[in-house]
Design a protein around this motif. Structure first.
Motif, PDB file in Angstrom:
ATOM      1  N   UNK B  54       0.849  -1.201   0.000  1.00 54.41           N
ATOM      2  CA  UNK B  54       0.000   0.000   0.000  1.00 54.41           C
ATOM      3  C   UNK B  54       0.871   1.232   0.000  1.00 54.41           C
ATOM      4  N   UNK B  55       0.462   2.261  -0.685  1.00 54.46           N
ATOM      5  CA  UNK B  55       1.207   3.519  -0.659  1.00 54.46           C
ATOM      6  C   UNK B  55       2.110   3.667  -1.874  1.00 54.46           C
ATOM      7  N   UNK B  56       2.909   4.725  -1.874  1.00 52.09           N
ATOM      8  CA  UNK B  56       3.800   4.986  -2.986  1.00 52.09           C
ATOM      9  C   UNK B  56       5.242   5.084  -2.511  1.00 52.09           C
ATOM     10  N   UNK B  57       6.131   4.539  -3.334  1.00 48.40           N
ATOM     11  CA  UNK B  57       7.553   4.615  -3.021  1.00 48.40           C
ATOM     12  C   UNK B  57       8.327   5.083  -4.255  1.00 48.40           C
ATOM     13  N   UNK B  58       9.598   5.360  -4.049  1.00 47.82           N
ATOM     14  CA  UNK B  58      10.421   5.811  -5.174  1.00 47.82           C
ATOM     15  C   UNK B  58      11.865   5.358  -5.013  1.00 47.82           C
ATOM     16  N   UNK B  59      12.605   5.443  -6.104  1.00 48.17           N
ATOM     17  CA  UNK B  59      14.058   5.279  -6.075  1.00 48.17           C
ATOM     18  C   UNK B  59      14.620   6.613  -6.494  1.00 48.17           C
ATOM     19  N   UNK B  60      15.773   6.968  -5.977  1.00 46.34           N
ATOM     20  CA  UNK B  60      16.312   8.265  -6.355  1.00 46.34           C
ATOM     21  C   UNK B  60      17.825   8.314  -6.287  1.00 46.34           C
ATOM     22  N   UNK B  75       4.098   1.665  -7.328  1.00 48.04           N
ATOM     23  CA  UNK B  75       2.703   1.568  -6.918  1.00 48.04           C
ATOM     24  C   UNK B  75       2.497   0.199  -6.258  1.00 48.04           C
ATOM     25  N   UNK B  76       1.407   0.033  -5.521  1.00 51.85           N
ATOM     26  CA  UNK B  76       1.170  -1.251  -4.859  1.00 51.85           C
ATOM     27  C   UNK B  76       1.223  -2.414  -5.855  1.00 51.85           C
ATOM     28  N   UNK B  77       1.873  -3.485  -5.434  1.00 51.91           N
ATOM     29  CA  UNK B  77       2.054  -4.632  -6.309  1.00 51.91           C
ATOM     30  C   UNK B  77       3.451  -4.701  -6.894  1.00 51.91           C
TER      31      UNK B  77
END
Lengths: 244, 244
Positions: B54-60, B75-77
């Motif tokens: 659940x929720x949003x993540x990122x790479x940076x 995104x989820x999944x």
DNA sequence: CGACACGTTGAGATATATCAAACGTGGTGG
DNA sequence: CCACCACGTTTGATATATCTCAACGTGTCG
């Protein structure tokens, strides 16, 4: 040996002599392709993959006006479309930039290799993840660097990759592409690439004339491109990271 | 089921019920992470991978001045760091954007899963190649599109990805990120993102207010972003390609 | 109520694109 | 051997997208 340069000097995925020879045995045929020829079109079903033996190749996407964006640049030793093995068709085109020698490995050969040599599955996977690491570096390049930085970053990267396969001595290499190609790599126009190359040359940082890149001031080039080679996962003496 | 959304609607790599349940069994634990927390730092050795539930993540990646370039949005999944399984350490940081629920799968579990279910190796590999396909689209976005196009392209992509996992109805979804995040994704400044969003809103193309994206004119949005969803390898009714 | 993060707007600076033209050079055919 | 052509490079003048800096607005939460 056509596969000699594949995964050379990559931390954590060096091939054993046996693995290299089974891969070599998987090569169905080797051929020569003229410069600027598209060898794979987006969407077509693929049952083999292509190892670049000599020359330079690229992957690209076209925009609405027909302008190309290069989304990948390949040097000898790269499996240019290994990702087609799990993916089965590609979402982009693949072309030669210079005249190239390519070795073709049928996907059925990978099936057999992986069956007999389970460690190879991870190493082939790893190889596609190196491509992904390069994509991330390219995103950084396009998103955060100005024109001079983008060109410097590309030249640092290419120097490091060529050095890993014995095609650069660390300061000098042959790069038979045009300024227009460089523009399509860096998301710039050819005119602007020309101006920026001139200023890099005049500052004594790097020159690129008649297909030869010569790095005159490595420290400045690294700094310009904010280049850090970690993403290439090399196990050799890589060019030092720019100290930023 | 924490793994419910993994590889949903992906051509050529849908999980069988059994495969999904062994993957689910591989989840060692599930946890909640606050917004804006870096959970993986570049270079650290990793022995597990993270599935976003659940929720949003990122790479940076950070530039010299400390400015971030997002090189991935999750995104989820999505398995946000499945590539750490073959790679063993990463060349970039991974962080949450919003509060997130994550499921952790030890790499040892993958070893066992692949041993017992050989087809899973290809599907996990495939999953990392989808990330690579998204990188290529992002390169196109940064290299060839103007500010409005970049934002439009990102919104089209995110809409399609969320729709595949049941989190968008095709025109409306929740996106709890800031305009600054959007700027770091699109290689722009927050100020400029703000102006461009206003103009997209005033033209009746798309709005993004209090974390809700509403697409008012899909055709124009697709066209603006020169968006073609092929690279997502979806098997469902995807938003149509822009007709360019 | 005040603090803080986020969004919004304005004015001016700058990097890069665009359009246009000239130049060099290697290859080709007469 | 020369004339010519195609292609890539170089340069100039101008246009424009985006950035930068600075200020102000607005909502949320303690």
């Amino acid at each position: 040996m056509f596969t000699d340069r594949f995964l050379r000097h990559r931390r954590g995925a060096v091939l054993t002599a046996e693995e290299r020879s089974v891969l070599e045995a998987g090569v169905a045929h080797v051929s020569s392709v003229p410069a600027r020829e598209t060898i794979i079109c987006a969407g077509e079903a693929l049952s083999q993959s292509t190892l670049l033996v000599e020359g330079y190749m690229c992957r690209y996407l076209d925009d609405r006006r027909g302008l190309r964006q290069l989304v990948g640049f390949h040097v000898p030793g790269d499996f240019v479309d290994l990702h087609a093995y799990p993916l089965q068709s590609l979402d982009h085109d693949v072309a030669t930039l210079t005249e190239a020698t390519i070795a073709t490995v049928p996907h059925a050969a990978f099936d057999a290799i992986i069956e007999d040599h389970p460690g190879m599955a991870r190493k082939l996977w790893y190889s596609t993840l190196l491509d992904a690491a390069i994509y991330r570096a390219w995103l950084f390049r396009l998103g955060r660097l100005d024109a001079g930085g983008r060109i410097a970053h590309f030249l640092c990267e290419t120097n490091a990759r060529l050095q890993a396969v014995g095609l650069s001595d660390g300061r000098r290499f042959t790069l038979g592409i045009t300024q227009t190609d460089l523009a399509e790599i860096c998301g710039l126009t050819a005119v602007h690439v020309n101006r920026v190359m001139r200023s890099l040359r005049e500052e004594g940082v790097v020159s690129f004339r008649s297909s030869v890149v010569e790095i005159h001031d490595m420290a400045r080039l690294l700094r310009h491109g904010e280049f850090n080679p970690n993403y290439l996962y090399l196990d050799m003496d890589a060019p030092p990271a720019s100290s930023y």
